[in-house]
Design a protein around this motif. Structure first.
Motif, PDB file in Angstrom:
ATOM      1  N   GLN A 146      -6.763  52.648  32.003  1.00 33.29           N
ATOM      2  CA  GLN A 146      -7.685  52.200  33.045  1.00 33.29           C
ATOM      3  C   GLN A 146      -8.089  53.388  33.901  1.00 33.29           C
ATOM      4  O   GLN A 146      -7.262  54.265  34.182  1.00 33.29           O
ATOM      5  CB  GLN A 146      -7.022  51.124  33.929  1.00 33.29           C
ATOM      6  CG  GLN A 146      -6.758  49.815  33.208  1.00 33.29           C
ATOM      7  CD  GLN A 146      -6.083  48.794  34.089  1.00 33.29           C
ATOM      8  OE1 GLN A 146      -5.424  49.146  35.074  1.00 33.29           O
ATOM      9  NE2 GLN A 146      -6.237  47.516  33.753  1.00 33.29           N
TER      10      GLN A 146
ATOM     11  N   PHE B 214     -12.187  50.668  37.567  1.00 32.22           N
ATOM     12  CA  PHE B 214     -13.609  50.921  37.376  1.00 32.22           C
ATOM     13  C   PHE B 214     -14.000  50.605  35.926  1.00 32.22           C
ATOM     14  O   PHE B 214     -15.071  50.105  35.649  1.00 32.22           O
ATOM     15  CB  PHE B 214     -13.881  52.389  37.719  1.00 32.22           C
ATOM     16  CG  PHE B 214     -15.299  52.820  37.484  1.00 32.22           C
ATOM     17  CD1 PHE B 214     -16.351  52.188  38.127  1.00 32.22           C
ATOM     18  CD2 PHE B 214     -15.577  53.868  36.619  1.00 32.22           C
ATOM     19  CE1 PHE B 214     -17.664  52.598  37.915  1.00 32.22           C
ATOM     20  CE2 PHE B 214     -16.882  54.279  36.415  1.00 32.22           C
ATOM     21  CZ  PHE B 214     -17.924  53.648  37.062  1.00 32.22           C
ATOM     22  N   CYS B 215     -13.089  50.903  35.014  1.00 28.51           N
ATOM     23  CA  CYS B 215     -13.296  50.563  33.596  1.00 28.51           C
ATOM     24  C   CYS B 215     -11.964  50.617  32.886  1.00 28.51           C
ATOM     25  O   CYS B 215     -10.986  51.137  33.414  1.00 28.51           O
ATOM     26  CB  CYS B 215     -14.295  51.530  32.950  1.00 28.51           C
ATOM     27  SG  CYS B 215     -13.695  53.242  32.854  1.00 28.51           S
TER      28      CYS B 215
ATOM     29  N   TRP C 113     -14.126  50.251  24.177  1.00 31.32           N
ATOM     30  CA  TRP C 113     -14.252  49.757  25.542  1.00 31.32           C
ATOM     31  C   TRP C 113     -13.650  48.360  25.659  1.00 31.32           C
ATOM     32  O   TRP C 113     -13.855  47.492  24.827  1.00 31.32           O
ATOM     33  CB  TRP C 113     -15.718  49.688  25.965  1.00 31.32           C
ATOM     34  CG  TRP C 113     -16.365  51.030  26.184  1.00 31.32           C
ATOM     35  CD1 TRP C 113     -17.340  51.605  25.428  1.00 31.32           C
ATOM     36  CD2 TRP C 113     -16.077  51.934  27.249  1.00 31.32           C
ATOM     37  NE1 TRP C 113     -17.681  52.831  25.933  1.00 31.32           N
ATOM     38  CE2 TRP C 113     -16.910  53.067  27.065  1.00 31.32           C
ATOM     39  CE3 TRP C 113     -15.193  51.918  28.329  1.00 31.32           C
ATOM     40  CZ2 TRP C 113     -16.910  54.153  27.922  1.00 31.32           C
ATOM     41  CZ3 TRP C 113     -15.187  53.004  29.176  1.00 31.32           C
ATOM     42  CH2 TRP C 113     -16.031  54.114  28.974  1.00 31.32           C
TER      43      TRP C 113
ATOM     44  N   LYS D 109     -16.544  48.024  30.281  1.00 31.71           N
ATOM     45  CA  LYS D 109     -17.431  49.169  30.363  1.00 31.71           C
ATOM     46  C   LYS D 109     -17.684  49.533  31.832  1.00 31.71           C
ATOM     47  O   LYS D 109     -17.782  48.660  32.683  1.00 31.71           O
ATOM     48  CB  LYS D 109     -18.757  48.881  29.662  1.00 31.71           C
ATOM     49  CG  LYS D 109     -18.645  48.842  28.155  1.00 31.71           C
ATOM     50  CD  LYS D 109     -20.016  48.780  27.513  1.00 31.71           C
ATOM     51  CE  LYS D 109     -19.909  48.848  25.990  1.00 31.71           C
ATOM     52  NZ  LYS D 109     -21.245  48.850  25.341  1.00 31.71           N
ATOM     53  N   PRO D 110     -17.831  50.837  32.109  1.00 27.32           N
ATOM     54  CA  PRO D 110     -18.074  51.256  33.495  1.00 27.32           C
ATOM     55  C   PRO D 110     -19.545  51.020  33.885  1.00 27.32           C
ATOM     56  O   PRO D 110     -20.463  51.455  33.182  1.00 27.32           O
ATOM     57  CB  PRO D 110     -17.745  52.739  33.447  1.00 27.32           C
ATOM     58  CG  PRO D 110     -18.036  53.156  32.051  1.00 27.32           C
ATOM     59  CD  PRO D 110     -17.722  51.961  31.185  1.00 27.32           C
ATOM     60  N   GLN D 111     -19.753  50.331  34.994  1.00 26.39           N
ATOM     61  CA  GLN D 111     -21.104  50.067  35.489  1.00 26.39           C
ATOM     62  C   GLN D 111     -21.117  50.132  37.015  1.00 26.39           C
ATOM     63  O   GLN D 111     -20.080  49.946  37.657  1.00 26.39           O
ATOM     64  CB  GLN D 111     -21.598  48.682  35.030  1.00 26.39           C
ATOM     65  CG  GLN D 111     -21.854  48.589  33.525  1.00 26.39           C
ATOM     66  CD  GLN D 111     -22.331  47.211  33.103  1.00 26.39           C
ATOM     67  OE1 GLN D 111     -21.925  46.211  33.697  1.00 26.39           O
ATOM     68  NE2 GLN D 111     -23.188  47.148  32.094  1.00 26.39           N
TER      69      GLN D 111
ATOM     70  N   SER E 106     -25.246  51.659  33.581  1.00 24.17           N
ATOM     71  CA  SER E 106     -24.069  52.061  32.794  1.00 24.17           C
ATOM     72  C   SER E 106     -23.667  53.481  33.144  1.00 24.17           C
ATOM     73  O   SER E 106     -24.515  54.385  33.256  1.00 24.17           O
ATOM     74  CB  SER E 106     -24.381  51.968  31.296  1.00 24.17           C
ATOM     75  OG  SER E 106     -23.293  52.482  30.559  1.00 24.17           O
TER      76      SER E 106
ATOM     77  N   VAL F 257     -18.149  58.544  32.313  1.00 27.14           N
ATOM     78  CA  VAL F 257     -16.723  58.379  32.040  1.00 27.14           C
ATOM     79  C   VAL F 257     -16.315  59.175  30.798  1.00 27.14           C
ATOM     80  O   VAL F 257     -15.237  59.773  30.748  1.00 27.14           O
ATOM     81  CB  VAL F 257     -16.388  56.888  31.872  1.00 27.14           C
ATOM     82  CG1 VAL F 257     -14.963  56.698  31.383  1.00 27.14           C
ATOM     83  CG2 VAL F 257     -16.603  56.158  33.191  1.00 27.14           C
TER      84      VAL F 257
END
Length: 459
Positions: free
Chosen positions: A107, A125-126, A155, A158-160, A169, A174
């Motif tokens: 993470q 965050f992701c 994933w 996913k980081p957004q 995105s 990342v």
């Protein structure tokens, strides 16, 4: 019914026997010369070969205990995207195609940018499942060394980021961050493996114990003195349940003939040597040179305790000693009573595979002794004397050596190492090889083959 043997013949035999029993015959034949010997045996190295087995589950448990949850960074307030990378689950291990494959969920936690607020965020965050692989080797310092390298990831979240009402995105960002801190993640896993998986802690007790004198024959006080010289390791192998380190200890052996345990000077564990391939069969070559002086001391102790008597007690064996000549063991026997004096017998030392004993084959009177003993007297004492000497000159080795696996296993289990590992001796085969009659003693070379493994129970 008529008797099978006529009376006059039985009377004559009884008269001859009476005469023999009432007359003392003094004999002093010419002793056989101590010459004509076998070539000396060439000393041969011995090897204890075996495997140290690590169940993958134990390896996983060890790495997960020792590997920090936070792999990289702990967030630095007041910077752009202060972050940390942390494990959110177990590191899982499997072995395939000569590679250790590791997988763990990670993470990424990011605090508020340009903020001094140290309150941790509510959620990562992701998150992603990340995969590594590595060869696994044994170093000269007795460590398991890895070269963990990132391979791929999937994933999970996913980081957004939401900006002006739109989800943007940040996967590429990342990805770049992970690439930047990838060496730190890899180094953290390598360090956990290198620092915690130490083969020296497993092998050192074995190295120490293998130097202890081993008693082969309690009756004769025959001891085996191993002297370990080196340890080798070949590349690690494995399967879906375990990884296996293959090792071999090289050592010399000699023997001592004494009642008390011989003294010895133990050596420390040397650096580990690397080999591309090692046989998995342990080969113990018992190179023994037993001096005639030592054998004679044992024989004299036996006779002094209870001198053997023959021919209805009319003949006493006062002294027995041995020496070599004409590739034979010559037995000098001093008698008292029916025969007064010295007689000589000779025979060839052999290892009897039927009785698993070191004995003297075809033991019989020497030709000069045979010439001075009258035939009736010789017939009367022949069988009894040879039976007595056969028993005194027989060393039962195999029964004692066959107990070695059980003795070694029990010693291993009762020590500190036994709490973490189990010693598995899978086969044990005892094979005589060579024997030589030399001027100062009898040399023997016996080969013992076995397969040994150490199964780890705890790391």
């Amino acid at each position: 019914m008529k008797p099978l043997v006529p009376f006059y013949i039985r009377y004559a035999c009884a008269l001859v026997l009476l005469t023999l029993l009432t007359q003392c015959r003094h004999v002093e034949p010419q002793p056989p010369k101590a010459e004509g010997f076998d070539q000396p045996l060439t000393p041969a190295k011995s090897y204890v070969a075996g495997s140290v087995i690590f169940p993958l589950r134990l390896l996983e448990d060890k790495i997960n205990r020792e590997l920090d949850t936070v792999l990289v960074g702990r967030g630095i307030p007041g910077t752009l995207f202060p972050f940390r990378v942390a494990r959110s689950g177990r590191v899982q291990i499997r072995y395939a195609n000569q590679q250790v494959r590791l997988s763990t969920p990670l993470q990424l936690w990011i605090s508020k940018p340009f903020s001094s607020d140290t309150t941790p965020p509510d959620k990562p965050f992701c998150s992603l499942q990340i995969n590594f692989q590595s060869p696994l080797n044994v170093t000269p310092e007795w460590r398991l060394a890895s070269e963990v390298r990132f391979t791929d990831y999937d994933w999970v979240i996913k980081p957004q980021i939401r900006l002006l009402g739109k989800e943007i995105s940040l996967a590429n960002l990342v990805k770049k961050l992970l690439q930047t801190f990838q060496p730190g993640i890899e180094a953290a896993i390598d360090g956990a493996i290198y620092q915690e998986l130490r083969l020296d802690q497993i092998v050192a007790p074995i190295w120490k114990d293998i130097q202890q004198p081993l008693q082969i024959s309690q009756q004769y006080g025959l001891w085996l003195l191993p002297k370990p010289l080196a340890v080798e390791a070949s590349p690690i192998t494995g399967d879906k349940t375990k990884i296996v380190a293959h090792m071999r200890i090289t050592f010399d052996t000699k023997t001592a003939l004494q009642l008390n345990k011989p003294s010895y000077s133990p050596s420390t564990l040397p650096k580990l040597q690397k080999q591309e391939q090692l046989p998995q069969t342990a080969v113990l070559r018992l190179m023994s040179s037993v001096p005639y002086d030592d054998i004679n001391q044992v024989l004299q102790r036996t006779i002094a305790h209870e001198p053997p008597k023959l021919a209805l007690g009319t003949l006493t064996v006062k002294h027995v000693s041995v020496y070599g000549g004409q590739r034979s063991l010559i037995v000098k026997t001093e008698l008292d009573g029916l025969v007064d004096g010295t007689v000589y017998l000779r025979g060839r030392p052999v290892f009897d595979t039927l009785t698993n004993t070191l004995t003297v084959q075809h033991l019989d009177f020497d030709t000069d002794t045979e010439a001075v003993l009258p035939a009736p007297l010789r017939s009367l004492i022949h069988k009894g004397l040879i039976n007595v000497l056969d028993g005194m000159l027989t060393i039962r080795l195999a029964d004692d050596i066959r107990q070695f696996p059980d003795k070694i296993s029990k010693a291993f289990a009762s020590g500190g190492t036994g709490k973490k590992a189990q010693l598995l001796i899978q086969t044990f085969r005892f094979v005589p090889q060579q024997l030589a009659v030399r001027p100062d003693g009898v040399q023997t070379l016996i080969r013992v083959e076995s397969k040994v493994a150490v199964q780890m129970k705890k790391l």
